[in-house]
Design an enzyme around this catalytic site. Sequence first.
Site, PDB file in Angstrom:
ATOM      1  CB  ALA A  73      -0.955  -0.002   1.191  1.00  0.00           C
ATOM      2  CB  THR A  74       4.200   2.155   1.330  1.00  0.00           C
ATOM      3  OG1 THR A  74       3.854   1.842   2.682  1.00  0.00           O
ATOM      4  CG2 THR A  74       5.112   3.371   1.302  1.00  0.00           C
ATOM      5  CG  ASN A 156      -3.270   2.946  10.465  1.00  0.00           C
ATOM      6  OD1 ASN A 156      -3.830   3.886   9.885  1.00  0.00           O
ATOM      7  ND2 ASN A 156      -2.149   3.104  11.113  1.00  0.00           N
ATOM      8  CD  GLN A 184      -5.243  -1.568   8.997  1.00  0.00           C
ATOM      9  OE1 GLN A 184      -5.865  -2.550   9.425  1.00  0.00           O
ATOM     10  NE2 GLN A 184      -3.949  -1.410   9.213  1.00  0.00           N
ATOM     11  CG  HIS A 206       1.589  -6.825   5.204  1.00  0.00           C
ATOM     12  ND1 HIS A 206       1.590  -6.415   6.509  1.00  0.00           N
ATOM     13  CD2 HIS A 206       1.907  -5.736   4.465  1.00  0.00           C
ATOM     14  CE1 HIS A 206       1.925  -5.125   6.561  1.00  0.00           C
ATOM     15  NE2 HIS A 206       2.117  -4.687   5.340  1.00  0.00           N
ATOM     16  CB  THR A 245      11.325  -9.111 -11.889  1.00  0.00           C
ATOM     17  OG1 THR A 245      12.346  -8.812 -12.824  1.00  0.00           O
ATOM     18  CG2 THR A 245      10.849 -10.545 -12.067  1.00  0.00           C
ATOM     19  CB  CYS A 331       3.438   3.138  10.508  1.00  0.00           C
ATOM     20  SG  CYS A 331       2.621   1.759   9.761  1.00  0.00           S
TER      21      CYS A 331
END
Length: 388
Positions: A73-74, A156, A184, A206, A245, A331
Amino acid sequence: MTRCIYLDHNATTPIDPRALDAMLPYLREACGNASSKTHAFGWQANEAVEKARAQVARLLGASSREVVFTSGATESNNVALIGYMTAGDPSLLKNKHVITQQTEHPAVLDPLRVLERQGCEVTYLQPDEHGQVSVNQVRDALRANTALVSIMAANNEIGVLQPIEAIAAVCGEAGVLFHTDAAQAVGKIPIDMKGTGIDLLSLSGHKFYAPKGVGALVVRSRTPRTRLSPILFGGGQEKGLSPGTLNVPGVVGLGAACEIAQEELPEESARLIALRERLYGALGSGLDGVHQNGHPTDRLPGTSSFSFEGVDGAALLISLNALAVSSGSACSSGTSDPSHVLKAIGVSEQLARSTVRFGLGRFTTEEEVEEAARQVIGAVKQLRGRRL
Ligand SMILES: *Cc1c(COP(=O)(O)O)cnc(C)c1O
């Protein structure tokens, strides 16, 4: 000591064993590069990637060609925000305006700071005491030069849900692009991009039982205005928006996680809501001075944030050494500043410092929740007693 109970699912989730099983062949013998066009290994990898693309699209009511795989997501947020705002001529940034809100994740706030430094104007809406921004706040903040609105789907730290469909509709009427950081929310609450005006959506594997290091940006193609310029340059993969890749095993795991979420979401969310309320009930009946942060009902099924009057959160986390919980967001941990989210919703600095986030997940059991409540009640009583 009892086994440590994992209640930090907002920081990250374990991989669902079914997603892992889907991935294993691509970590072993199926080693092809999805861009290799000259042999069967490459074709097989490409086929697996395209299957996963369809699985992601189906969960979100999008079409496969709208899904761009990223590292998480970043990256998705950076491509969405910087890629859209600087598309065309970056010198035009000086006349552009973006609307967001104060409790976004750093993966939205930090790229917006970069844009601000380049001359873009950003409005940070103040959420109410439950952590929500309203459609009217967004409407009132719109200006002639507003190009983009970015509001997260679910927070979050406190789990509050934002009215993104209504906000997206207002943006659509105004001809302004709408992005949501749904890291989230995806897999936890239903999201249908077809039925709503969401133009750009970021997700992270994740956070919903796929592996770390894979995610997606969904770019609605119905809006021709959605022209993004790359922020990384290389082999041109993923329409040039996430070159390099492809992480084939990760992408396969993400696709499998989407399919599982689609099938199990209604049942799983009902189960998690019941567990979450059970935790709240147990803490509320065992202790005085417990405050739930965020909205009482508009919240993620498995997420609770509680402030405990009269205890220091750091000391509480130390005494809760058999619980994997967090003081806020992974974070921003590592800094001792109280959470920007709790501050924005008007929680005092003292209460913010006594806050613990409980993130329940797919494999959390009733027994674990009961045990967690017992340990928290014991630890809070002990710490309060020590103070007197
Ligand atoms: C976890 C999270 C991110 C970052 O996702 P990564 O895939 O870890 O880069 C962004 N936004 C929110 C709301 C998150 O919870």
